[in-house]
Motif scaffolding. Structure first.
Motif, PDB file in Angstrom:
ATOM      1  N   ASP A  77      -3.791  45.250  -8.402  1.00 33.04           N
ATOM      2  CA  ASP A  77      -2.690  45.657  -7.525  1.00 33.04           C
ATOM      3  C   ASP A  77      -2.312  47.118  -7.692  1.00 33.04           C
ATOM      4  N   PHE A  78      -2.592  47.679  -8.864  1.00 31.68           N
ATOM      5  CA  PHE A  78      -2.343  49.095  -9.124  1.00 31.68           C
ATOM      6  C   PHE A  78      -3.232  49.520 -10.282  1.00 31.68           C
ATOM      7  N   ALA A  79      -3.336  50.828 -10.522  1.00 27.84           N
ATOM      8  CA  ALA A  79      -4.258  51.310 -11.542  1.00 27.84           C
ATOM      9  C   ALA A  79      -3.681  52.513 -12.284  1.00 27.84           C
ATOM     10  N   VAL A  80      -4.247  52.745 -13.475  1.00 28.12           N
ATOM     11  CA  VAL A  80      -3.868  53.897 -14.296  1.00 28.12           C
ATOM     12  C   VAL A  80      -5.117  54.539 -14.870  1.00 28.12           C
ATOM     13  N   LEU A  81      -5.005  55.811 -15.211  1.00 26.72           N
ATOM     14  CA  LEU A  81      -6.052  56.532 -15.932  1.00 26.72           C
ATOM     15  C   LEU A  81      -5.643  56.556 -17.396  1.00 26.72           C
ATOM     16  N   ALA A  82      -6.478  56.003 -18.264  1.00 24.23           N
ATOM     17  CA  ALA A  82      -6.113  55.875 -19.679  1.00 24.23           C
ATOM     18  C   ALA A  82      -6.445  57.135 -20.464  1.00 24.23           C
ATOM     19  N   SER A  83      -6.018  58.270 -19.929  1.00 18.10           N
ATOM     20  CA  SER A  83      -6.273  59.565 -20.555  1.00 18.10           C
ATOM     21  C   SER A  83      -5.465  60.613 -19.804  1.00 18.10           C
ATOM     22  N   ASN A  84      -5.027  61.640 -20.523  1.00 23.31           N
ATOM     23  CA  ASN A  84      -4.309  62.745 -19.872  1.00 23.31           C
ATOM     24  C   ASN A  84      -5.245  63.633 -19.060  1.00 23.31           C
ATOM     25  N   THR A  85      -6.412  63.951 -19.604  1.00 24.87           N
ATOM     26  CA  THR A  85      -7.288  64.969 -19.019  1.00 24.87           C
ATOM     27  C   THR A  85      -7.610  64.743 -17.539  1.00 24.87           C
ATOM     28  N   PHE A  90      -5.127  64.106 -10.317  1.00 23.38           N
ATOM     29  CA  PHE A  90      -4.347  62.909  -9.994  1.00 23.38           C
ATOM     30  C   PHE A  90      -3.880  62.908  -8.544  1.00 23.38           C
ATOM     31  N   ASP A  91      -3.431  64.051  -8.043  1.00 23.81           N
ATOM     32  CA  ASP A  91      -2.918  64.113  -6.675  1.00 23.81           C
ATOM     33  C   ASP A  91      -3.990  63.707  -5.661  1.00 23.81           C
ATOM     34  N   VAL A  92      -5.226  64.135  -5.904  1.00 24.59           N
ATOM     35  CA  VAL A  92      -6.340  63.781  -5.010  1.00 24.59           C
ATOM     36  C   VAL A  92      -6.629  62.288  -5.100  1.00 24.59           C
ATOM     37  N   LEU A  93      -6.659  61.767  -6.318  1.00 24.79           N
ATOM     38  CA  LEU A  93      -6.932  60.348  -6.511  1.00 24.79           C
ATOM     39  C   LEU A  93      -5.856  59.490  -5.852  1.00 24.79           C
ATOM     40  N   GLU A  94      -4.609  59.912  -6.032  1.00 25.14           N
ATOM     41  CA  GLU A  94      -3.487  59.166  -5.474  1.00 25.14           C
ATOM     42  C   GLU A  94      -3.574  59.123  -3.950  1.00 25.14           C
ATOM     43  N   GLU A  95      -3.998  60.224  -3.358  1.00 26.47           N
ATOM     44  CA  GLU A  95      -4.097  60.307  -1.897  1.00 26.47           C
ATOM     45  C   GLU A  95      -5.208  59.413  -1.350  1.00 26.47           C
ATOM     46  N   LYS A  96      -6.326  59.303  -2.089  1.00 27.85           N
ATOM     47  CA  LYS A  96      -7.500  58.606  -1.567  1.00 27.85           C
ATOM     48  C   LYS A  96      -7.619  57.155  -2.032  1.00 27.85           C
ATOM     49  N   ALA A  97      -6.873  56.782  -3.056  1.00 25.77           N
ATOM     50  CA  ALA A  97      -6.901  55.390  -3.510  1.00 25.77           C
ATOM     51  C   ALA A  97      -6.169  54.507  -2.512  1.00 25.77           C
ATOM     52  N   HIS A  98      -6.524  53.227  -2.500  1.00 20.03           N
ATOM     53  CA  HIS A  98      -5.880  52.278  -1.593  1.00 20.03           C
ATOM     54  C   HIS A  98      -4.832  51.432  -2.310  1.00 20.03           C
ATOM     55  N   ILE A  99      -4.597  51.733  -3.558  1.00 21.76           N
ATOM     56  CA  ILE A  99      -3.607  51.035  -4.379  1.00 21.76           C
ATOM     57  C   ILE A  99      -2.749  52.086  -5.088  1.00 21.76           C
ATOM     58  N   PRO A 100      -1.543  51.727  -5.528  1.00 22.89           N
ATOM     59  CA  PRO A 100      -0.726  52.695  -6.268  1.00 22.89           C
ATOM     60  C   PRO A 100      -1.366  53.090  -7.596  1.00 22.89           C
ATOM     61  N   LEU A 101      -1.190  54.356  -7.980  1.00 17.34           N
ATOM     62  CA  LEU A 101      -1.606  54.860  -9.280  1.00 17.34           C
ATOM     63  C   LEU A 101      -0.353  55.349 -10.022  1.00 17.34           C
ATOM     64  N   ILE A 224       3.959  51.106 -17.183  1.00 21.34           N
ATOM     65  CA  ILE A 224       2.971  50.148 -16.668  1.00 21.34           C
ATOM     66  C   ILE A 224       3.512  48.723 -16.737  1.00 21.34           C
ATOM     67  N   VAL A 225       4.033  48.341 -17.895  1.00 21.59           N
ATOM     68  CA  VAL A 225       4.528  46.975 -18.080  1.00 21.59           C
ATOM     69  C   VAL A 225       5.740  46.720 -17.189  1.00 21.59           C
ATOM     70  N   ASP A 226       6.627  47.697 -17.083  1.00 21.19           N
ATOM     71  CA  ASP A 226       7.778  47.551 -16.195  1.00 21.19           C
ATOM     72  C   ASP A 226       7.312  47.325 -14.750  1.00 21.19           C
ATOM     73  N   TYR A 227       6.289  48.062 -14.344  1.00 21.96           N
ATOM     74  CA  TYR A 227       5.782  47.937 -12.966  1.00 21.96           C
ATOM     75  C   TYR A 227       5.160  46.569 -12.715  1.00 21.96           C
ATOM     76  N   MET A 228       4.510  46.008 -13.735  1.00 24.37           N
ATOM     77  CA  MET A 228       3.900  44.693 -13.587  1.00 24.37           C
ATOM     78  C   MET A 228       4.933  43.607 -13.281  1.00 24.37           C
ATOM     79  N   PHE A 229       6.143  43.810 -13.772  1.00 24.45           N
ATOM     80  CA  PHE A 229       7.214  42.829 -13.558  1.00 24.45           C
ATOM     81  C   PHE A 229       8.122  43.194 -12.380  1.00 24.45           C
ATOM     82  N   LYS A 230       7.838  44.312 -11.748  1.00 21.38           N
ATOM     83  CA  LYS A 230       8.683  44.784 -10.646  1.00 21.38           C
ATOM     84  C   LYS A 230       8.543  43.867  -9.441  1.00 21.38           C
ATOM     85  N   GLU A 231       9.649  43.492  -8.856  1.00 24.59           N
ATOM     86  CA  GLU A 231       9.642  42.609  -7.671  1.00 24.59           C
ATOM     87  C   GLU A 231       9.086  43.346  -6.458  1.00 24.59           C
TER      88      GLU A 231
END
Length: 231
Positions: A77-85, A90-101, A224-231
């Motif tokens: 339902d959503f995704a994260v990058l497990a690294s800062n680098t 991120f802005d490009v990925l966020e624009e082109k992904a079909h799910i929230p990042l 991340i965990v807060d978002y998983m429980f978000k209504e």
């Protein structure tokens, strides 16, 4: 509950931390003590870093997007990058992904803002310490961000790449980084330090510093965990 997708392997040690800490936090929060639904998609850390060092950001975004699309196919339902680098694109990925990042920097900035910090230091890979985009939300909102000098940046980068990426914590390396932090306190007047690399917590998990530590991984996981429980 929302299913999480983790784009990981950048490096494996921090991805393990993400899985462990997300699972534990979710279990504490779930009324039935369940573990979360998630999928991990591993990318090649060295290929990613190669694109970063060559400043081939179009290729970096294309490479990471393929991993995100694989996660989408896995039904997350959503995704994260497990690294800062990789957040440099991120802005490009966020624009082109079909799910929230979920961005790694924003929750750290919010925590620092709430704490009233006005001057901090960013410690991370040589790449992240040199990129303005990681400091942007802080600087735009009145938080001054200092970075170590060139020699210090090279030392920290070497420790991350040759030790922490492989789960190795050497006491001499830790003392050297402690010394860098103390110099930044004495000479730059920093009030806090941002652990802007998801491997650095391996070195400071049970250690106290003379100033507050803001760990990007910790605040990312909470969001991340807060978002998983978000209504």
């Amino acid at each position: 509950m929302k299913k999480l997708g983790i784009l990981g392997g950048m490096g494996p040690e921090s991805t393990l931390l993400y899985y462990k800490e997300i699972a534990a936090a979710y279990k504490r929060k779930d009324k039935n003590g369940n573990f979360p639904a998630l999928t991990i998609e591993t990318v090649n850390m060295y290929e990613m870093l190669g694109y970063c060092k060559a400043q081939q950001y179009d290729k970096l975004a294309e490479y990471l997007l393929q991993g995100i699309y694989n996660l989408e196919k896995a039904g997350v339902d959503f995704a994260v990058l497990a690294s800062n680098t990789p957040h440099v694109v991120f802005d490009v990925l966020e624009e082109k992904a079909h799910i929230p990042l979920l961005n790694i920097v924003e929750p750290t900035y919010q925590a620092m803002k709430e704490a009233g910090i006005k001057k901090t230091a960013w410690l991370g890979t040589g790449f992240t310490m040199e990129q303005a985009c990681f400091k942007k939300p802080f600087v735009q909102n009145g938080i001054n961000v200092a970075v170590p000098n060139e020699t210090e940046r090279a030392l920290i980068d070497k420790v991350i790449a040759e030790e922490l990426e492989f789960g190795i914590v050497n006491e001499p390396s830790k003392k050297a980084i402690d010394g860098i932090i103390q110099r930044l306190i004495d000479e730059d007047g920093i009030e806090a330090v941002i652990m802007g690399c998801t491997e650095l917590p391996l070195m400071y998990s049970n250690e106290k510093l003379p100033i507050p530590v803001f760990d990007t991984l910790k605040y990312h996981i909470k969001g991340i965990v807060d978002y998983m429980f978000k209504e």
